[in-house]
Design a protein around this motif. Structure first.
Motif, mmCIF file in Angstrom:
data_model
loop_
_atom_site.group_PDB
_atom_site.id
_atom_site.type_symbol
_atom_site.label_atom_id
_atom_site.label_comp_id
_atom_site.label_asym_id
_atom_site.label_seq_id
_atom_site.Cartn_x
_atom_site.Cartn_y
_atom_site.Cartn_z
ATOM 1 N N ARG A 1 30.918 -1.113 30.811
ATOM 2 C CA ARG A 1 31.710 0.026 31.298
ATOM 3 C C ARG A 1 30.809 1.233 31.546
ATOM 4 N NH1 ARG A 1 36.143 -1.353 27.070
ATOM 5 N NH2 ARG A 1 37.296 -2.872 28.267
ATOM 6 N N ARG B 1 30.415 3.391 34.907
ATOM 7 C CA ARG B 1 30.552 4.847 34.965
ATOM 8 C C ARG B 1 29.355 5.457 35.677
ATOM 9 N NH1 ARG B 1 31.964 4.208 29.463
ATOM 10 N NH2 ARG B 1 34.201 4.067 29.316
ATOM 11 N N ASN C 1 37.603 5.895 39.735
ATOM 12 C CA ASN C 1 38.029 6.254 38.389
ATOM 13 C C ASN C 1 37.602 5.139 37.444
ATOM 14 O OD1 ASN C 1 39.290 7.144 36.089
ATOM 15 N ND2 ASN C 1 41.356 6.819 36.822
ATOM 16 N N ARG D 1 37.794 2.973 34.683
ATOM 17 C CA ARG D 1 38.787 2.689 33.655
ATOM 18 C C ARG D 1 39.120 1.201 33.653
ATOM 19 N NH1 ARG D 1 43.680 1.839 36.165
ATOM 20 N NH2 ARG D 1 43.974 2.737 38.221
ATOM 21 N N SER E 1 37.172 1.411 39.308
ATOM 22 C CA SER E 1 35.886 1.615 38.627
ATOM 23 C C SER E 1 34.699 1.359 39.541
ATOM 24 C CB SER E 1 35.767 0.684 37.414
ATOM 25 O OG SER E 1 36.780 0.951 36.481
#
Length: 146
Positions: A19, A23, A72, A74, A86
């Protein structure tokens, strides 16, 4: 063995590290200016296409969303999988007016995209998938086909 079973052995920290990488991938989702003067973040490979298709969909359908939600980082609600948002390849338009299920509960009307179906049809013509065609209708959602 399905994908979930193949990945089940991954410890939670490895999933969290994945993740973090997504990001950091925000650099691949630059801001693109839309014909309305608003900006959206979409993957660099589709940024120009996104702006052009958005304009065409708005003009052809007579519907211009007030809310354009794109990049976004997530997970998908109720899962541990990363959302296509993402990766900067998905967008949600006016979530309150285009709810899950396709019906606005407060008014019992079809979603605004269903009332301006040409909006969805332009996106599909351009190679995007509309969540409104899924068995669990997600009228607000569009994502770039792979």
């Amino acid at each position: 063995m399905n994908k979930k079973e193949r990945l089940a052995w991954l410890p939670d920290r490895v999933i969290e590290m994945m993740r973090d990488v997504v990001r950091d991938a925000g650099d691949d989702a630059p801001r693109v200016e839309l014909h309305t003067g608003d900006h959206a973040r979409i993957h660099r490979l589709f940024a120009s296409e996104f702006a052009a298709v958005y304009r065409l969909a708005c003009v052809a359908s007579g519907y211009t969303p007030d809310s354009v939600q794109t990049y976004n980082p997530r997970v998908i609600s109720g899962s541990d999988r990363l959302s296509m948002h993402s990766y900067g390849v998905a967008v949600d338009f006016d979530p309150p007016l285009n709810p899950m299920g396709g019906i606005i509960r407060a008014t019992n009307e079809h979603s605004i995209i269903r009332r301006h179906i040409m909006f969805a049809e332009v996106w599909e013509w351009a190679g995007w998938t509309w969540g409104g065609r899924w068995s669990m209708r997600d009228d607000m959602h569009f994502q770039r086909k792979r």
